[in-house]
Every structure is written in C-alpha cells, then in structure tokens.
Design a protein around this motif. Structure first.
Motif, PDB file in Angstrom:
ATOM      1  N   LEU A   5       0.398  -1.508  -0.156  1.00  0.00           N
ATOM      2  CA  LEU A   5      -0.141  -0.155  -0.001  1.00  0.00           C
ATOM      3  C   LEU A   5       1.033   1.160   0.318  1.00  0.00           C
ATOM      4  N   ARG A   6       1.764   1.393   0.278  1.00  0.00           N
ATOM      5  CA  ARG A   6       3.039   1.919   0.638  1.00  0.00           C
ATOM      6  C   ARG A   6       3.374   2.121  -1.214  1.00  0.00           C
ATOM      7  N   SER A   7       3.542   1.454  -1.035  1.00  0.00           N
ATOM      8  CA  SER A   7       5.108   1.680  -2.575  1.00  0.00           C
ATOM      9  C   SER A   7       3.709   2.637  -3.446  1.00  0.00           C
ATOM     10  N   LEU A   8       2.335   1.923  -3.122  1.00  0.00           N
ATOM     11  CA  LEU A   8       0.909   2.843  -4.211  1.00  0.00           C
ATOM     12  C   LEU A   8       0.626   4.290  -3.836  1.00  0.00           C
ATOM     13  N   VAL A   9       1.411   5.307  -2.733  1.00  0.00           N
ATOM     14  CA  VAL A   9       1.888   5.519  -2.404  1.00  0.00           C
ATOM     15  C   VAL A   9       2.538   6.621  -3.669  1.00  0.00           C
ATOM     16  N   TYR A  10       3.695   5.536  -3.694  1.00  0.00           N
ATOM     17  CA  TYR A  10       4.687   6.321  -4.101  1.00  0.00           C
ATOM     18  C   TYR A  10       5.009   6.631  -5.405  1.00  0.00           C
ATOM     19  N   ARG A  11       3.893   5.251  -5.553  1.00  0.00           N
ATOM     20  CA  ARG A  11       3.386   5.133  -7.688  1.00  0.00           C
ATOM     21  C   ARG A  11       2.349   6.373  -7.809  1.00  0.00           C
ATOM     22  N   GLU A  12       1.906   6.234  -7.231  1.00  0.00           N
ATOM     23  CA  GLU A  12       0.554   7.825  -7.984  1.00  0.00           C
ATOM     24  C   GLU A  12       1.813   9.228  -7.639  1.00  0.00           C
ATOM     25  N   PHE A  13       2.634   9.384  -6.756  1.00  0.00           N
ATOM     26  CA  PHE A  13       2.814  10.297  -6.421  1.00  0.00           C
ATOM     27  C   PHE A  13       4.074  10.597  -7.707  1.00  0.00           C
ATOM     28  N   ALA A  14       4.931   9.938  -8.116  1.00  0.00           N
ATOM     29  CA  ALA A  14       6.156   9.967  -8.559  1.00  0.00           C
ATOM     30  C   ALA A  14       5.004  10.210 -10.624  1.00  0.00           C
ATOM     31  N   GLY A  15       4.213   9.597 -10.161  1.00  0.00           N
ATOM     32  CA  GLY A  15       3.220   9.420 -12.238  1.00  0.00           C
ATOM     33  C   GLY A  15       2.960  11.119 -11.885  1.00  0.00           C
ATOM     34  N   ALA A  16       2.508  11.669 -10.344  1.00  0.00           N
ATOM     35  CA  ALA A  16       2.223  13.504 -10.340  1.00  0.00           C
ATOM     36  C   ALA A  16       2.813  13.569 -11.280  1.00  0.00           C
ATOM     37  N   VAL A  17       4.004  13.818 -10.124  1.00  0.00           N
ATOM     38  CA  VAL A  17       5.474  14.577 -10.080  1.00  0.00           C
ATOM     39  C   VAL A  17       5.592  14.343 -12.283  1.00  0.00           C
ATOM     40  N   LEU A  18       5.713  13.575 -12.385  1.00  0.00           N
ATOM     41  CA  LEU A  18       7.148  12.768 -13.399  1.00  0.00           C
ATOM     42  C   LEU A  18       6.032  13.486 -15.295  1.00  0.00           C
ATOM     43  N   ASN A  19       4.907  13.263 -14.477  1.00  0.00           N
ATOM     44  CA  ASN A  19       3.827  13.165 -16.086  1.00  0.00           C
ATOM     45  C   ASN A  19       2.647  14.290 -15.891  1.00  0.00           C
ATOM     46  N   GLY A  20       2.688  15.686 -14.776  1.00  0.00           N
ATOM     47  CA  GLY A  20       1.931  16.219 -14.195  1.00  0.00           C
ATOM     48  C   GLY A  20       0.420  16.150 -14.022  1.00  0.00           C
ATOM     49  N   ARG A  21      -0.032  14.856 -14.052  1.00  0.00           N
ATOM     50  CA  ARG A  21      -0.987  14.518 -13.591  1.00  0.00           C
ATOM     51  C   ARG A  21      -1.143  15.186 -12.081  1.00  0.00           C
ATOM     52  N   PRO A  22      -2.415  15.678 -11.812  1.00  0.00           N
ATOM     53  CA  PRO A  22      -3.029  15.458 -10.111  1.00  0.00           C
ATOM     54  C   PRO A  22      -3.611  14.193  -9.187  1.00  0.00           C
ATOM     55  N   LEU A  23      -2.950  14.520  -8.343  1.00  0.00           N
ATOM     56  CA  LEU A  23      -2.719  13.400  -7.365  1.00  0.00           C
ATOM     57  C   LEU A  23      -4.794  12.742  -7.399  1.00  0.00           C
ATOM     58  N   GLY A  24      -4.418  11.264  -6.422  1.00  0.00           N
ATOM     59  CA  GLY A  24      -5.799  11.133  -6.243  1.00  0.00           C
ATOM     60  C   GLY A  24      -5.477  11.023  -5.027  1.00  0.00           C
ATOM     61  N   LEU A  25      -5.486   9.810  -4.637  1.00  0.00           N
ATOM     62  CA  LEU A  25      -6.193   9.001  -2.913  1.00  0.00           C
ATOM     63  C   LEU A  25      -5.251   9.860  -2.140  1.00  0.00           C
ATOM     64  N   SER A  26      -3.720   9.627  -3.076  1.00  0.00           N
ATOM     65  CA  SER A  26      -3.216   9.932  -2.414  1.00  0.00           C
ATOM     66  C   SER A  26      -2.347  11.729  -2.040  1.00  0.00           C
ATOM     67  N   SER A  27      -3.410  12.378  -1.881  1.00  0.00           N
ATOM     68  CA  SER A  27      -3.402  13.864  -2.111  1.00  0.00           C
ATOM     69  C   SER A  27      -3.558  14.301  -0.290  1.00  0.00           C
ATOM     70  N   MET A  28      -2.625  15.599   0.009  1.00  0.00           N
ATOM     71  CA  MET A  28      -2.746  16.150   1.117  1.00  0.00           C
ATOM     72  C   MET A  28      -3.903  16.639   0.542  1.00  0.00           C
ATOM     73  N   ARG A  29      -4.297  17.499  -0.100  1.00  0.00           N
ATOM     74  CA  ARG A  29      -5.781  17.766  -0.055  1.00  0.00           C
ATOM     75  C   ARG A  29      -7.026  16.815   0.669  1.00  0.00           C
ATOM     76  N   ARG A  30      -6.981  16.083   0.276  1.00  0.00           N
ATOM     77  CA  ARG A  30      -7.923  15.481   0.464  1.00  0.00           C
ATOM     78  C   ARG A  30      -7.621  14.744   2.177  1.00  0.00           C
ATOM     79  N   ALA A  31      -6.860  15.389   3.291  1.00  0.00           N
ATOM     80  CA  ALA A  31      -7.108  14.784   4.566  1.00  0.00           C
ATOM     81  C   ALA A  31      -7.778  15.624   5.045  1.00  0.00           C
ATOM     82  N   ARG A  32      -8.604  16.988   4.368  1.00  0.00           N
ATOM     83  CA  ARG A  32      -8.657  17.936   6.049  1.00  0.00           C
ATOM     84  C   ARG A  32      -9.905  17.081   6.508  1.00  0.00           C
ATOM     85  N   ASP A  33     -10.596  16.903   5.936  1.00  0.00           N
ATOM     86  CA  ASP A  33     -11.285  16.289   7.262  1.00  0.00           C
ATOM     87  C   ASP A  33     -10.738  15.787   7.746  1.00  0.00           C
ATOM     88  N   THR A  34      -9.892  14.276   7.768  1.00  0.00           N
ATOM     89  CA  THR A  34      -9.271  13.876   8.632  1.00  0.00           C
ATOM     90  C   THR A  34      -8.620  14.582   9.488  1.00  0.00           C
TER      91      THR A  34
END
Length: 331
Positions: A285-314
């Motif tokens: 599961l941790r690897s999936l966070v890094y995979r999504e993060f790397a894809g966002a940074v390298l390819n200019g895509r917005p983050l999905g589940l790993s986005s810090m913005r989605r932790a506001r309610d938490t």
C-alpha cells in the motif's frame, strides 16, 4: 475548501524520468519504512537522507544504506527532486515549508497538520509553488473504487481500533511530549481508519468524547467518542492501545448499502453488487502512494487518493479530538 485536485501541470520535456528522493528522519521507524518502500520502487529511488537525531556525522552511510547528509546539504542538492518528511509530528511544520521553499515536491507522514489553519497554509504554499504534496495515509488504497462512487445516504458507522503497546511506549522519549507527538494512539495509529471514515462520511460537524485514558498529559492510550458529520452521518469510535489483542474494523451501514473494512480486507454491498478485496501488505500500500506520487510529479497529473488535500476532513476531526485530549478531559 474545494477538495478537487488542481489542474494538471504541463510536463516539462526536461523533467526526470525517475524521482530521486531524500528522506528527512531516515533513521526513525517511519523513515526506515519509506527507505524500504523506495528500494526497488517504480518511478522513485532513495538518493540520500538526513536525521535530526542521528549520532552519525553527515556524509556517513548507516548500515550500508544511503548517504546521510545535513538538512541544508540535502535541500541544496539539485539532483533531489522530492523529499519524504518522516520526523515526529511536532517537528514537521517548519520543515515542510522549508522543503517547499527549496522547490522540492513532498511526501509527508501523517498527520500532516495540527490544525486546519496550519493545513490550509501548507496546501496554499504548495499550490502557489506548483509543487505536489502527498500524504502517507496508505490504507486509502485498500478501498475498491466503487466505494467512492456511493454516498451511502445517512449512514451509521462504528470504528474499533486496538493496537497494543506497552505502557512505556507513550511515557518515554518524544512520544510522551504532546508538543512533539501531538498525542498518542489516536494520532499515531487510529488516524488511518479515522481517515477512511472521513473519506466515506465527509466533513465532521461535532465530537463528543465519552472516555479517555492517558499515559501522560495530552497523550492518550484510549479514546471513545461519537462524531456527527455535516451530511447526517454518525460514527461511534473506540481507539485503544491498552488491550492485548489487535483489531482494526470500520463498519458502515447506509440506507441500502453497507461496507466493512477489517484488518485491511474489505467486503460489502454497494449499488446492488457485492464488493470484496483481500488484505494487501502495508508495504504494498505504501508503494502505491509512491507510485501515484511519482506519476503525478513526472507526468504532470493531479494526485488522486494520495493527495494531501483529501486529508482536510481528517485534520478537522483530529483537531476536534485534540481540544479534549490536550486538557486531559472527559465528559
């Protein structure tokens, strides 16, 4: 705040094809977990690290691991594209802003902020700098996609978390200092499933704490609470490190649908269809966070589940709970 991800950035043709990561807090338990994930990770690799409590001098190599550097040396290295921030919670705020000021993308351990004000300031800083910030709340990736397409109606939910720790765990070292630890079992261990509850139930409106026990002032080992959410959902939660057995279970009953996440496995019925997924190793599961993060940074895509913005309610829910915990109070 609008929780939709920011628009995709245009990829720079000179951008790297593999992220080179520096880990701050490399010698701590979280830092070692990040280093393990980055060993063989797809799209990201561990370049170097630093540790604020390290006895080794910068430039050393602990146990044949990556090079240890000073904080300044790490941030000044142009080959470091991103930084993982793995120091105790109370030490993260100023460091996170230093990392962004240095132009580095960021993976931050949970919790990301103590208050909504701190959270919004960090998000604003990242977006103003066009930098990507991910949060290591990896259990989000255990949920099937169908879960996020359903609102469950006015749901009733129950959360039970038992993560046994010896009494001295929260009575010694930085964990016993609420200014550094930001609390005990809720902050460090309960947050993962509290985060799942907030992803599914939305924005918390009110909290009523029914029971709390403390290892030290402001450092809880047991917390029982009821939470009401803005959309009418309700959650009853018990989080403890005092029991001897381990259990993590979130059960959610909607008007027609239901869901149970138990020790990482998922089952339920959503939209008339059964959903089920087996437990996945935390390392995966941790690897999936890094995979999504790397894809966002390298390819200019917005983050999905790993986005810090989605932790506001938490973050909002933790801030409500902290108001009680920090005073050592119970109703």
């Amino acid at each position: 705040m609008d929780l939709r991800p920011p628009p995709s950035n245009t990829r720079d043709s000179n951008a790297p094809t593999t992220l080179k990561i520096g880990v701050i807090g490399l010698l701590g338990s979280s830092g070692r977990q990040h280093a393990e994930v980055l060993d063989g990770s797809d799209g990201a690799t561990l370049l170097a690290g630093t540790d604020m409590r390290a006895s080794a001098a910068p430039g050393g190599t602990p146990q044949d691991g990556p090079e240890l550097r000073s904080l300044r040396g790490l941030l000044d290295d142009p080959s470091v594209n991103a930084v993982a921030l793995c120091v105790p919670p109370g030490e993260r705020g100023s460091l996170a802003h230093q990392i962004l000021d240095a132009g580095r993308h960021l993976v931050v351990e949970k919790p990301v902020a103590r208050t909504l004000e701190e959270f919004d300031t960090l998000v604003g800083h990242a977006e103003a700098s066009s930098l990507t910030v991910a949060v290591m709340l990896q259990h989000r990736h255990a949920l099937p996609e169908a879960v996020f397409e359903n609102d469950f109606g006015p749901a009733r939910a129950e959360l039970i978390i038992s993560r046994p720790r010896p009494p001295e765990h929260y009575r010694n070292g930085w964990r016993a200092d609420p200014a550094t630890s930001w609390g005990g079992v809720v902050t460090h261990l309960g947050i993962h499933y509290l985060d799942l509850a907030c992803l599914l139930l939305g924005t918390p409106r009110s909290v009523r704490v029914e029971e709390a026990r403390y290892a030290a002032p402001g450092v809880e080992t047991t917390l029982s609470a009821r939470v009401e959410f803005e959309d009418g959902h309700r959650l009853r939660a018990l989080i403890t490190s005092d029991a001897e057995h381990r259990m993590e279970r979130l059960t959610l009953l909607g008007r027609q649908d239901w869901l149970e996440v138990c020790d990482g496995s998922v089952r339920g019925r959503i939209g008339g269809s059964d959903v089920r997924s087996e437990r996945r190793p935390v390392h995966e599961l941790r690897s999936l966070v890094y995979r999504e993060f790397a894809g966002a940074v390298l390819n200019g895509r917005p983050l999905g589940l790993s986005s810090m913005r989605r932790a506001r309610d938490t973050t909002a829910l933790l801030e409500m709970l902290r108001d009680v915990i920090e005073t050592g109070g119970t109703p």
